[in-house]
Motif scaffolding. Structure first.
Motif, PDB file in Angstrom:
ATOM      1  N   SER A  67       0.700  -1.174  -0.186  1.00 24.88           N
ATOM      2  CA  SER A  67      -0.296   0.095   0.060  1.00 24.88           C
ATOM      3  C   SER A  67       1.207   0.735  -0.100  1.00 24.88           C
ATOM      4  O   SER A  67       1.752   1.074   0.507  1.00 24.88           O
ATOM      5  N   SER A  68       0.476   2.649  -0.896  1.00 26.38           N
ATOM      6  CA  SER A  68       1.181   3.401  -1.238  1.00 26.38           C
ATOM      7  C   SER A  68       0.615   4.860  -0.908  1.00 26.38           C
ATOM      8  O   SER A  68      -0.776   3.923  -1.317  1.00 26.38           O
ATOM      9  N   GLY A  69       0.823   5.903  -0.439  1.00 28.44           N
ATOM     10  CA  GLY A  69       0.039   7.255  -1.160  1.00 28.44           C
ATOM     11  C   GLY A  69       0.376   7.617  -2.076  1.00 28.44           C
ATOM     12  O   GLY A  69       0.280   8.545  -3.014  1.00 28.44           O
ATOM     13  N   SER A  70       1.166   6.634  -3.359  1.00 24.45           N
ATOM     14  CA  SER A  70       1.355   7.243  -4.876  1.00 24.45           C
ATOM     15  C   SER A  70       0.673   7.626  -5.653  1.00 24.45           C
ATOM     16  O   SER A  70       0.505   8.831  -6.179  1.00 24.45           O
ATOM     17  N   ALA A  71      -0.966   7.082  -4.962  1.00 21.35           N
ATOM     18  CA  ALA A  71      -1.853   7.656  -6.329  1.00 21.35           C
ATOM     19  C   ALA A  71      -2.318   9.138  -5.816  1.00 21.35           C
ATOM     20  O   ALA A  71      -2.506   9.824  -7.019  1.00 21.35           O
ATOM     21  N   ALA A  72      -1.962   9.025  -4.523  1.00 24.02           N
ATOM     22  CA  ALA A  72      -2.911  10.089  -4.193  1.00 24.02           C
ATOM     23  C   ALA A  72      -1.703  11.603  -4.161  1.00 24.02           C
ATOM     24  O   ALA A  72      -2.149  12.665  -4.825  1.00 24.02           O
ATOM     25  N   TYR A  73      -0.479  10.938  -3.898  1.00 22.45           N
ATOM     26  CA  TYR A  73       0.665  11.998  -4.402  1.00 22.45           C
ATOM     27  C   TYR A  73       0.670  12.574  -6.631  1.00 22.45           C
ATOM     28  O   TYR A  73       0.810  13.534  -6.271  1.00 22.45           O
ATOM     29  N   THR A  74       0.396  11.481  -7.098  1.00 25.28           N
ATOM     30  CA  THR A  74       0.633  11.858  -8.351  1.00 25.28           C
ATOM     31  C   THR A  74      -0.781  12.338  -8.804  1.00 25.28           C
ATOM     32  O   THR A  74      -0.062  13.915  -9.831  1.00 25.28           O
ATOM     33  N   ALA A  75      -1.865  12.122  -7.996  1.00 23.28           N
ATOM     34  CA  ALA A  75      -3.506  13.482  -8.192  1.00 23.28           C
ATOM     35  C   ALA A  75      -2.506  14.630  -7.565  1.00 23.28           C
ATOM     36  O   ALA A  75      -2.495  15.944  -8.915  1.00 23.28           O
ATOM     37  N   TYR A  76      -1.763  15.141  -6.775  1.00 25.66           N
ATOM     38  CA  TYR A  76      -1.437  16.306  -5.686  1.00 25.66           C
ATOM     39  C   TYR A  76      -0.199  16.626  -7.335  1.00 25.66           C
ATOM     40  O   TYR A  76      -0.531  18.332  -6.996  1.00 25.66           O
ATOM     41  N   LYS A  77       0.492  16.085  -7.330  1.00 26.74           N
ATOM     42  CA  LYS A  77       1.244  16.463  -8.780  1.00 26.74           C
ATOM     43  C   LYS A  77       0.403  16.800  -9.514  1.00 26.74           C
ATOM     44  O   LYS A  77       1.479  18.244 -10.233  1.00 26.74           O
ATOM     45  N   LYS A  78      -0.321  16.814 -10.350  1.00 26.62           N
ATOM     46  CA  LYS A  78      -0.963  17.010 -11.123  1.00 26.62           C
ATOM     47  C   LYS A  78      -1.799  18.334 -11.207  1.00 26.62           C
ATOM     48  O   LYS A  78      -2.661  18.773 -11.530  1.00 26.62           O
ATOM     49  N   GLY A  79      -1.745  18.372  -9.494  1.00 27.75           N
ATOM     50  CA  GLY A  79      -3.052  19.905  -9.206  1.00 27.75           C
ATOM     51  C   GLY A  79      -4.755  19.629  -8.674  1.00 27.75           C
ATOM     52  O   GLY A  79      -4.869  20.440  -8.265  1.00 27.75           O
ATOM     53  N   ALA A  80      -4.048  18.901  -7.955  1.00 27.98           N
ATOM     54  CA  ALA A  80      -6.219  18.183  -6.849  1.00 27.98           C
ATOM     55  C   ALA A  80      -4.518  18.760  -5.690  1.00 27.98           C
ATOM     56  O   ALA A  80      -3.527  17.856  -5.823  1.00 27.98           O
ATOM     57  N   PHE A  81      -5.802  19.364  -4.656  1.00 34.34           N
ATOM     58  CA  PHE A  81      -5.297  19.288  -3.223  1.00 34.34           C
ATOM     59  C   PHE A  81      -5.107  18.449  -2.368  1.00 34.34           C
ATOM     60  O   PHE A  81      -6.457  17.617  -2.853  1.00 34.34           O
ATOM     61  N   LEU A  82      -4.490  18.179  -1.661  1.00 35.72           N
ATOM     62  CA  LEU A  82      -4.144  17.139  -0.221  1.00 35.72           C
ATOM     63  C   LEU A  82      -4.253  18.085   0.599  1.00 35.72           C
ATOM     64  O   LEU A  82      -4.145  19.117   1.449  1.00 35.72           O
ATOM     65  N   ALA A  83      -5.495  17.450   1.207  1.00 35.28           N
ATOM     66  CA  ALA A  83      -6.057  18.140   2.316  1.00 35.28           C
ATOM     67  C   ALA A  83      -5.881  17.274   3.803  1.00 35.28           C
ATOM     68  O   ALA A  83      -5.305  16.491   4.020  1.00 35.28           O
ATOM     69  N   ASN A  84      -5.144  18.590   4.937  1.00 34.12           N
ATOM     70  CA  ASN A  84      -4.972  17.399   6.022  1.00 34.12           C
ATOM     71  C   ASN A  84      -3.694  16.506   6.147  1.00 34.12           C
ATOM     72  O   ASN A  84      -4.654  15.676   6.833  1.00 34.12           O
TER      73      ASN A  84
END
Lengths: 253, 639
Positions: B243-260
């Motif tokens: 498991s990892s946060g890679s997908a969320a991180y990828t989205a963040y790098k593409k402009g999605a905000f990461l919350a809390n």
């Protein structure tokens, strides 16, 4: 402790595989079996070798990813455990451990200890579900279910789909896997409606995919990490025979 | 700059979702066939979403990194799933479940989202039961329930200690049904490495086929991430090791905000680390605290066998500190209380970092059989790992990294700040505030996947029925594909000496020390420094053997670890910024006299949503103010 590991290495499905021997000097009885393989892989990387590939994920015996034949037994020595739950306390200094992938025609080797178990997914697609749409569910207490029936259904449903039953069977039969799903639903009123057709569809798919027949030797039950009982195979046979009669009867009309 | 619009509907709390649903646009059955949707992840959120969308008639592509959808880590959830059925007549209600979740989250979640989750809880139990999930039953045949932490009613439905497995297999079965019908196509053994954004919309993904290393492109009208949490940032956690946060991180790098991102739940009852080789920690379900009593010896460093320590020489510290909730205080509260006792020298076991979870009283009162039927498989699991029999002597437990309340920022429709990119389940931030109540993650996964996303996504898709999915030859796809290939080559070509596993362990240590259960400014700053140094080292000294054109699990891990550095820094940034203590986020500088978290509602009653601004640049903070219209935030008390 020092171990001699004889591990099946196979680079791809098309290439031939062979056992390769490795010496691991610094294994510890505190490791789990997979942590011991992690340690071996760290060593192999240091020596510029390709590490041993094996499936693993949750490492707590519930996802069903891991599975290998260890000294001739699926998931190795020990009762009702998965490979990831096998502890190195089961071995001692100087031991030789032979490690192979699942050996079964419907589970071709992909690389080293990784096999292709997608046949299980195909069997599930043939009927391992209840046909109910989201939104059409009645109130949950509509079906009263006896405690012991619910528990028996739960026991069947605790199958993790690892494939040890197939690997243990001399005929590579998937009967215990199929029985666990058919039995779970047959025991519950929600699943009873389609039970006969489900048994028929799943068994037909199992045959088509090249799994062998069941001869009731019970090797599957003995190696199942979740202790799923042969009694479920009896229930599957019951549902299957009934569905066969139904079909015969329907064909005559 | 992007304006955060949470799109919370107007009106009374209990009417918000109904009113909103009525205003959402629909897509006709004939048009649904023309619409393609990508769902990444096959845990309960992903599988239920893919199945529901397939059932509605959309063309769905479902992806997971495991060999089968059934292996996603929801499978390991143990204790149960909450619903406000009020079957026990204990005055439970949607409102009460909502209130417990809001309070449990220490007033850092959105009222409207949480209420919707509670409101849909009963539908979830109906749906799962209809699918054949074998929940435990009372002798009369009706559904049984039990209690969980942070609540005073019995509303948790369960299947022994394997509720997650049973719920996951239920959603997996509905997914299989749609695959059989041809509505969903399954892509297992794929690691998502990029999201393709064109004309401001998410329109596809790039994956590495883990079997042959091929870089594959997939396009769709919308992309749904159901990719879980990033608890493996600590290396040792209760999560699956891949498991990892890679997908969320990828989205963040593409402009999605990461919350809390700093809101990470440390689960109080895990089997402690037993040796330095350990690759993961195993959870012991919170449900055990229904009958198990937590204690340590009153005497510091008391090494006696627990059975030889008389009752009056034991400190049942949760019951002592929190008489109203006793052993069933929420997870953040119990984790800190356990850490406090161990740090003060009262811990037990070989390391002194464990406390007892004792069932002897419950066994005396209820008999072994009753305890076995409730927790049998958990006791077996414990015995398999530790070699000790919990029927005869108390379990030893210690907190471990578990669940991430933080995640991708989404609006009320579960859409991220990238139009067409949705996030559901643990991957989003929306329902659990600063601390998640037990048995509400299975609930949120199912509400998001079965009942919310299928409605809200149509509102987004309604005006795209005449648009074709982006061509795989589009320059944007080619650009993403090249970036992914370059990233892989960069890692393969470092040819240093240190394996990704070693780097992951190091990163885990830094994060556990500075961003674990207790944090302070100095430590967080030190953490930022050490993470950056480690990252620098990673790009100089990483070693991967084997081929990129074959199964290569070392490369897979290296790609995940590479993403983890930036994720780790973001967690540290967020924790530094939040100069208050709330829920799982405990800053030493901000505590009450008796060591409870001290919130600062005036300055920090907001969702911290972070925007990526480029490599080596500081992220930008956006604030979504949390407005409490219906409940009055109070200091959380479980005393």
């Amino acid at each position: 402790m020092k171990l001699t590991l004889k591990i099946w290495r196979q680079n791809s499905p098309k290439e031939k595989g062979a056992f390769k021997t490795y010496i691991l000097d610094d294994a510890s009885q505190d490791m789990t079996f997979l942590e011991m393989l992690d340690a071996l892989n760290e060593k192999l990387i240091a020596e510029n070798e390709d590490p041993v590939a094996f499936d693993h994920d949750c490492r707590e015996g519930i996802c069903g990813s891991c599975g290998m034949i260890i000294n001739g037994r699926p998931h190795g020595p020990g009762k009702e455990i998965t490979t990831c739950q096998l502890n190195m306390k089961a071995f001692k200094d100087g031991d030789t451990i032979v490690i192979e992938p699942w050996r079964a025609k419907p589970f071709p080797v992909i690389k080293d200890l990784i096999v292709d178990r997608s046949a299980f997914d195909k069997i599930m697609e043939a009927g391992g579900f209840i046909n109910t749409d989201v939104g059409s569910a009645p109130e949950a207490n509509t079906y009263p279910i006896k405690t012991h029936k619910a528990e028996e259904a739960f026991e069947a449903a605790s199958c993790i789909g690892c494939g040890a039953c197939v690997a243990a069977c001399k005929n590579s039969s998937a009967m215990l896997f199929v029985a666990a799903k058919v039995s779970q639903y047959a025991l519950l009123p929600q699943g009873k409606v389609e039970s006969l057709q489900r048994a028929w569809n799943m068994i037909m798919k199992m045959d088509e995919l090249g799994f062998g027949s069941c001869t009731n030797t019970g090797a599957c039950e003995a190696e199942c990490p979740k202790g799923i009982s042969l009694a479920h195979i009896a229930r599957l046979n019951n549902e299957f025979i009934k569905s066969g009669f139904n079909k015969l009867f329907a064909d005559k009309h | 700059m992007i304006e955060l619009n949470s799109k919370i509907p107007e009106g009374p709390l209990a009417d918000k979702w109904t009113n909103h649903k009525n205003s959402l646009k629909l897509v006709s059955p004939a048009n649904k066939k023309k619409i393609e949707i990508i769902v990444v992840g096959t845990g309960i959120a992903g599988a239920s979403a893919a199945a529901s969308l397939g059932e509605l008639g959309y063309k769905v592509k479902s992806f997971c990194y495991q060999d089968s959808a059934r292996r996603a880590h929801s499978v390991a959830a143990q204790g149960g799933i909450n619903a406000a059925k009020n079957y026990r007549n204990d005055n439970d209600s949607d409102y009460r479940l909502f209130y417990d979740m809001i309070k449990g989250g220490d007033f850092r979640a959105r009222e409207a989202n949480v209420y919707r989750c509670a409101e849909l809880s009963n539908n979830v139990i109906d749906q799962l039961t209809a699918q054949g999930v074998p929940f435990a039953r009372e002798y009369g045949g009706t559904l049984a329930t039990r209690s969980f932490g942070g609540v005073q009613v019995s509303r948790t439905f369960y299947a022994q200690g394997q509720t997650g497995q049973q719920v996951l297999l239920g959603t997996y079965a509905s997914l299989k049904r749609q695959i059989a019908k041809g509505n969903v196509t399954m892509y297992p053994r794929r690691q998502m490495l990029d999201i393709v954004v064109k004309d401001g919309r998410a329109q596809g993904i790039i994956c590495r086929n883990l079997l042959n290393g091929n870089i594959e492109k997939y396009s769709a009208h919308a992309v749904v991430l159901a990719t879980g949490g990033y608890g493996t940032i600590y290396f040792l956690s209760t999560l699956a090791v891949n498991s990892s946060g890679s997908a969320a991180y990828t989205a963040y790098k593409k402009g999605a905000f990461l919350a809390n991102p700093s809101f990470i739940q440390i689960h109080p009852t895990s089997i402690p680390q037993l040796n330095p080789y350990q690759s993961k920690l195993t959870l012991m379900s919170e449900s055990l605290r229904n009958d198990g009593r937590v204690w340590v010896p009153k005497e510091k460093g008391d090494k006696r066998n627990p059975l030889d320590i008389p009752i009056n020489e034991r400190d049942y510290f949760l019951e002592r500190r929190y008489p109203a909730y006793g052993n069933l205080v929420p997870r953040d509260v119990s984790s800190r209380a356990i850490k406090e006792r161990c740090d003060a020298g009262y811990g037990v076991g070989s390391t002194g970092y464990a406390v007892y979870l004792d069932f002897s009283d419950a066994i005396k009162e209820q008999g072994i059989k009753a305890i076995k039927s409730k927790y049998g498989n958990l006791f077996d699991l414990y015995q398999k790992i530790t070699g000790e029999n919990p029927y005869e002597q108390p379990m030893k437990i210690y907190p471990a990294g578990h669940y991430t309340m933080g995640g991708l920022w989404v609006d009320y429709n579960l859409m991220t700040t990238i139009p067409g990119l949705f996030a559901i389940g643990e991957a989003n931030f929306s329902d659990h505030g600063a601390n998640r109540l037990g048995a509400s993650s299975l609930l949120q996964g199912c509400t998001d996947g079965y009942f919310i996303l299928p409605y809200t996504i149509s509102d987004y898709l309604a005006d795209k029925i005449n648009i074709k999915p982006l061509s795989l030859d589009d320059p944007e796809f080619q650009k993403s594909e090249k970036e992914v290939m370059d990233r892989i080559d960069r890692l393969m070509n470092i040819k240093g000496k240190t394996t990704p596993l070693t780097f992951h362990k190091e990163l885990g240590k830094i994060m556990w020390n500075y961003a674990g259960m207790v944090r302070n400014e100095q430590g967080l700053k030190q953490g930022l420094k050490e993470v950056s140094e480690l990252e620098e080292q990673f790009y100089k000294d990483l070693k991967i053997t084997g081929s990129k054109h074959n199964i290569n699990q070392t490369l897979e891990r290296a790609l995940r670890v590479a993403d983890s550095f930036e994720m780790a820094r973001l967690i540290l940034h967020d924790a530094l910024n939040r100069k208050e203590s709330c829920g799982a986020h405990f800053r030493e500088e901000y505590q009450t006299e008796d060591g409870e978290p001290l919130r600062n509602d005036e300055e920090f009653m907001y969702v911290a949503a972070w925007e990526y601004t480029g490599e080596d640049k500081e992220p930008i903070l956006h604030k979504e103010e949390l407005k409490y219209e219906f409940v009055k935030p109070t200091q959380r008390s479980y005393k």
